[in-house]
Scaffold this motif. Structure first.
Motif, PDB file in Angstrom:
ATOM      1  N   PRO A 307      68.208 133.469  -3.321  1.00  0.00           N
ATOM      2  CA  PRO A 307      66.861 133.648  -2.774  1.00  0.00           C
ATOM      3  C   PRO A 307      66.705 132.976  -1.411  1.00  0.00           C
ATOM      4  CG  PRO A 307      66.840 132.022  -4.530  1.00  0.00           C
ATOM      5  CD  PRO A 307      68.224 132.584  -4.498  1.00  0.00           C
ATOM      6  N   LEU A 308      65.842 133.556  -0.595  1.00  0.00           N
ATOM      7  CA  LEU A 308      65.507 132.989   0.704  1.00  0.00           C
ATOM      8  C   LEU A 308      64.430 131.924   0.492  1.00  0.00           C
ATOM      9  CD1 LEU A 308      65.208 132.827   3.782  1.00  0.00           C
ATOM     10  CD2 LEU A 308      63.894 134.945   3.698  1.00  0.00           C
ATOM     11  N   VAL A 309      64.745 130.667   0.801  1.00  0.00           N
ATOM     12  CA  VAL A 309      63.797 129.576   0.526  1.00  0.00           C
ATOM     13  C   VAL A 309      63.329 128.847   1.777  1.00  0.00           C
ATOM     14  CG1 VAL A 309      64.628 129.209  -1.832  1.00  0.00           C
ATOM     15  CG2 VAL A 309      65.668 127.919   0.051  1.00  0.00           C
ATOM     16  N   ALA A 310      63.913 129.139   2.940  1.00  0.00           N
ATOM     17  CA  ALA A 310      63.464 128.512   4.192  1.00  0.00           C
ATOM     18  C   ALA A 310      62.388 129.400   4.814  1.00  0.00           C
ATOM     19  CB  ALA A 310      64.628 128.326   5.156  1.00  0.00           C
ATOM     20  N   LYS A 335      69.900 120.579  -1.280  1.00  0.00           N
ATOM     21  CA  LYS A 335      69.600 119.919  -2.564  1.00  0.00           C
ATOM     22  C   LYS A 335      68.943 120.907  -3.524  1.00  0.00           C
ATOM     23  CE  LYS A 335      69.497 116.082  -5.048  1.00  0.00           C
ATOM     24  NZ  LYS A 335      70.744 115.397  -5.465  1.00  0.00           N
ATOM     25  N   GLN A 336      68.090 121.785  -2.980  1.00  0.00           N
ATOM     26  CA  GLN A 336      67.464 122.824  -3.813  1.00  0.00           C
ATOM     27  C   GLN A 336      68.509 123.767  -4.400  1.00  0.00           C
ATOM     28  OE1 GLN A 336      64.384 121.702  -4.167  1.00  0.00           O
ATOM     29  NE2 GLN A 336      63.174 123.356  -3.279  1.00  0.00           N
ATOM     30  N   LEU A 337      69.587 123.974  -3.647  1.00  0.00           N
ATOM     31  CA  LEU A 337      70.630 124.923  -4.049  1.00  0.00           C
ATOM     32  C   LEU A 337      71.793 124.251  -4.771  1.00  0.00           C
ATOM     33  CD1 LEU A 337      70.912 126.826  -0.638  1.00  0.00           C
ATOM     34  CD2 LEU A 337      69.703 127.639  -2.674  1.00  0.00           C
ATOM     35  N   GLU A 338      71.658 122.974  -5.084  1.00  0.00           N
ATOM     36  CA  GLU A 338      72.792 122.165  -5.548  1.00  0.00           C
ATOM     37  C   GLU A 338      73.573 122.811  -6.684  1.00  0.00           C
ATOM     38  OE1 GLU A 338      73.462 117.377  -5.928  1.00  0.00           O
ATOM     39  OE2 GLU A 338      71.600 118.231  -6.710  1.00  0.00           O
ATOM     40  N   GLU A 361      65.417 114.998  -0.318  1.00  0.00           N
ATOM     41  CA  GLU A 361      64.231 115.530  -0.982  1.00  0.00           C
ATOM     42  C   GLU A 361      63.399 116.364  -0.023  1.00  0.00           C
ATOM     43  OE1 GLU A 361      61.147 112.591  -1.970  1.00  0.00           O
ATOM     44  OE2 GLU A 361      62.444 111.070  -1.057  1.00  0.00           O
ATOM     45  N   VAL A 362      62.584 117.234  -0.588  1.00  0.00           N
ATOM     46  CA  VAL A 362      61.709 118.115   0.177  1.00  0.00           C
ATOM     47  C   VAL A 362      60.356 117.442   0.343  1.00  0.00           C
ATOM     48  CG1 VAL A 362      60.527 120.342   0.179  1.00  0.00           C
ATOM     49  CG2 VAL A 362      62.889 120.194  -0.659  1.00  0.00           C
ATOM     50  N   PHE A 363      59.838 117.443   1.590  1.00  0.00           N
ATOM     51  CA  PHE A 363      58.558 116.810   1.872  1.00  0.00           C
ATOM     52  C   PHE A 363      57.440 117.821   2.092  1.00  0.00           C
ATOM     53  CE2 PHE A 363      61.823 113.847   3.559  1.00  0.00           C
ATOM     54  CZ  PHE A 363      61.662 112.851   2.599  1.00  0.00           C
ATOM     55  N   ASN A 364      57.800 119.101   2.178  1.00  0.00           N
ATOM     56  CA  ASN A 364      56.792 120.156   2.286  1.00  0.00           C
ATOM     57  C   ASN A 364      57.356 121.393   1.620  1.00  0.00           C
ATOM     58  OD1 ASN A 364      55.154 122.345   3.097  1.00  0.00           O
ATOM     59  ND2 ASN A 364      54.576 121.329   5.016  1.00  0.00           N
ATOM     60  N   ASP A 365      56.855 121.702   0.424  1.00  0.00           N
ATOM     61  CA  ASP A 365      57.462 122.780  -0.349  1.00  0.00           C
ATOM     62  C   ASP A 365      56.932 124.166   0.012  1.00  0.00           C
ATOM     63  OD1 ASP A 365      54.984 122.811  -1.535  1.00  0.00           O
ATOM     64  OD2 ASP A 365      55.692 122.213  -3.526  1.00  0.00           O
ATOM     65  N   ASP A 366      56.153 124.247   1.116  1.00  0.00           N
ATOM     66  CA  ASP A 366      55.859 125.558   1.662  1.00  0.00           C
ATOM     67  C   ASP A 366      56.858 125.909   2.762  1.00  0.00           C
ATOM     68  OD1 ASP A 366      54.360 127.965   1.794  1.00  0.00           O
ATOM     69  OD2 ASP A 366      53.359 127.245   3.607  1.00  0.00           O
ATOM     70  N   SER A 372      61.930 128.703  -7.573  1.00  0.00           N
ATOM     71  CA  SER A 372      60.951 129.419  -8.383  1.00  0.00           C
ATOM     72  C   SER A 372      59.875 130.112  -7.548  1.00  0.00           C
ATOM     73  CB  SER A 372      60.268 128.444  -9.352  1.00  0.00           C
ATOM     74  OG  SER A 372      59.618 127.401  -8.632  1.00  0.00           O
ATOM     75  N   ASN A 373      59.817 129.801  -6.257  1.00  0.00           N
ATOM     76  CA  ASN A 373      58.804 130.391  -5.378  1.00  0.00           C
ATOM     77  C   ASN A 373      59.411 130.725  -4.010  1.00  0.00           C
ATOM     78  OD1 ASN A 373      56.284 131.227  -4.337  1.00  0.00           O
ATOM     79  ND2 ASN A 373      55.853 129.158  -3.572  1.00  0.00           N
ATOM     80  N   PRO A 374      60.399 131.618  -3.976  1.00  0.00           N
ATOM     81  CA  PRO A 374      61.092 131.887  -2.710  1.00  0.00           C
ATOM     82  C   PRO A 374      60.235 132.714  -1.754  1.00  0.00           C
ATOM     83  CG  PRO A 374      61.873 133.387  -4.395  1.00  0.00           C
ATOM     84  CD  PRO A 374      60.936 132.430  -5.089  1.00  0.00           C
TER      85      PRO A 374
END
Length: 579
Positions: A307-310, A335-338, A361-366, A372-374
């Motif tokens: 999935p595209l997450v960026a 880390k999300q793709l670990e 770690e992710v500091f802004n999940d948008d 789960s939310n690509p």
């Protein structure tokens, strides 16, 4: 000193400086001519800093200062640093295309390293072709190397709007052509879209390739995301200088890093970032220099499941690279793709990829979405096959209007860029939104050099009616900052007789993205007749580098490297032994 590490007499540079003979006397005396004492360079790793700076390379305008930071780090670690200028393949000014000279940079990099007393190298690049060019050459040279990315520029700004380099240029140019932007506004956008040193701050080819370099394990953790003018970039330069000295003593060479696992990691990360379509050509070329037989179908397979997450333009909708950095950068995305990566892969740190990701770690999940939310359920690229592209073509599904994922329409074919440009500016052009614009003779040999002409402009007749996308097909590339329903890298290219050369205006073309098909609905007998009538165009170069390029460049699906530089073409010349 640890006995498991190299000793001074084992250094590659010792062959130049250590022997008590006339040749080495000359080497040492010339170093003294430069003002150095023997204590400066004897028994120390000599580190080459290969900088792709020039006064016309806007992306690398900060490199003269950054070289000083790298040298500082090398000195801190007990090494001796020398700057070695390399070909500055800039994207903005090089004609007909910078891609023509990627392989020249790769050759120069390899030969600079092989022919000089360098124990290790820091590669300084970032503008689109400099990353793969430097890496390809250094892989073939085989000495320890570390890649220092140039870093993205600051986000653009005009009249309260955030501008993304490349992407917004195309967007506002269409509005300009439609008559919706004044001269004053156009000038303001021109001055606000690129505000600092650094590469394009969208997820274009530059940021794609530096992310790939980090995912391959060739950069220090987090290096690819730091903005060029952030003080963290200065510190990263010094860190690269310190680390390359340690790598020399450890004999941590590229072959220990660039494995099948590393290439798979890089391809997975590329898909998750919304990567440039250019990633296909460059990643295949780099992988094959390392002896990894990466294929188009391998990339398509990863594209279907990654999935595209960026959420970064142009595939993402809202953010730019500066936002990506503040959100945690590439380490956070990885880390999300670990669970999808081979975390045992070795990196330039001397540690595994998994160890490098600890604490990220992710500091802004948008900006960096969870799986789960690509942004898009599949990866950035898809590879098409069919009677128009038997050896493959690529498309960026997330960056085009979904209505074109399945499309059938008549072709409008152009044999050259000037012909195409004249036609699309004709307000009386007989064209509909269902037409398929086709540009051919723009591939590796036909361009020449595989130019970024694949994002064919929307015809002015349609722009004025409010249309902003349509299906376009070419054997060219397109800028990584581009978007739209563009099928690219059609292979084999038309210039060498690929099926695209047989297409005629009015033929029906069908794209079926889900089934990865691209076909012209013309029967085989008619295609055989056209093939018998086709005549090979004249080659574009009769001398020099272009002559060599046109006769030895491979097709898009093979990475466009020179055939004589691939790993299965003879053996490496090895170390010079003619002292």
């Amino acid at each position: 000193m640890d006995t498991s590490k190299k000793k001074p007499e084992d250094l590659r540079s010792a062959r130049w400086f250590a022997p008590d003979d006339l040749r080495s006397f000359g080497h040492r005396s010339r170093m003294m001519q430069l003002g150095y004492a023997e204590e400066d360079f004897r028994d120390k790793p000599v580190i080459g800093i290969l900088s792709t700076w020039s006064e016309l390379n806007t992306c690398h305008s900060h490199f003269p200062e950054r070289v000083k930071d790298v040298k500082h780090g090398v000195l801190q670690a007990g090494g001796f640093a020398v700057e070695m200028p390399a070909l500055s393949v800039d994207e903005s000014f090089t004609k007909p295309t910078s891609m023509l000279y990627r392989n020249m940079l790769a050759m120069e990099t390899e030969e600079i390293i092989r022919s000089h007393p360098l124990d290790g190298v820091v590669l300084m690049g970032g503008c689109d072709k400099t990353t793969p060019g430097l890496v390809m050459g250094a892989i073939s040279a085989g000495v320890p190397m570390i890649f220092l990315p140039a870093g993205p520029m600051l986000r653009g700004n005009y009249a309260g709007k955030i501008l993304g380099s490349g992407s917004d240029a195309w967007k506002y140019w269409d509005e300009r052509r439609a008559g919706n932007i004044t001269d004053e506004e156009w000038l303001g956008i021109q001055g606000g879209i690129a505000r600092s040193a650094g590469t394009c701050m969208t997820m274009g080819t530059a940021s794609t390739m530096t992310a790939i370099a980090e995912a391959l394990g060739l950069s220090l953790p987090g290096a690819s995301s730091i903005p060029a003018v952030d003080s963290g970039h200065q510190r990263m330069g010094s860190a690269c200088g310190r680390r390359i000295v340690e790598m020399v003593w450890e004999d941590l060479t590229p072959d220990r890093i660039l494995t099948d696992a590393a290439v798979n990691n890089a391809a997975t990360v590329a898909m998750a970032t919304g990567c440039s379509t250019n990633a296909v050509v460059h990643l295949i070329a780099m992988a094959r220099r390392a002896g990894v037989d990466l294929k188009l179908d391998d990339l398509d397979e990863l594209g279907r499941v990654t999935p595209l997450v960026a959420n970064v333009r142009p595939a993402g909708k809202n953010y730019l690279m500066e936002d990506f950095y503040y959100a945690g950068g590439l380490r956070a995305l990885m880390k999300q793709l670990e669970d999808r990566l081979d975390c045992s892969a070795m990196t330039v740190t001397g540690r595994s990829m998994g160890e490098n990701l600890e604490g990220a770690e992710v500091f802004n999940d948008d900006v960096i979405r969870p799986l789960s939310n690509p942004v898009y359920h599949e990866g950035s690229l898809a590879v098409l096959r069919g009677n128009l592209c038997p050896d493959g073509a690529v498309i960026k599904p997330a960056a085009c209007d979904p209505r074109f994922h399945v499309h059938e329409g008549p072709a409008l074919v152009f044999d050259s860029y000037p012909e195409m440009k004249k036609a699309i500016d004709d307000e009386n052009l007989d064209v509909t939104p269902d037409h398929v614009l086709v540009l051919r003779n723009a591939g590796p040999q036909g361009g020449p050099g595989f130019p970024e002409w694949g994002m064919l402009p929307i015809p002015k007749a349609l722009i004025k009616k409010g249309h902003r996308d349509m299906l376009r097909i070419s054997d060219a590339r397109m800028s990584g900052t581009s978007y739209g329903a563009c099928v690219l890298h059609v292979a084999p290219e038309s210039f060498v007789g690929g099926p695209l050369a047989l297409l005629k205006t009015g033929d029906i073309v069908r794209l079926d993205l889900a089934n990865r098909r691209l076909d012209m609905l013309v029967d085989d007998a008619e295609l055989d007749r056209r093939r018998a009538e086709w005549k090979s165009p004249e080659r574009r170069f009769e001398r020099g580098y272009g002559y060599m390029f046109s006769r030895h460049v491979t097709q898009a699906d093979q990475g466009c490297d020179f055939d004589f530089l691939q790993t299965d073409f003879g053996h490496t010349a090895g170390e010079p032994d003619i002292f």
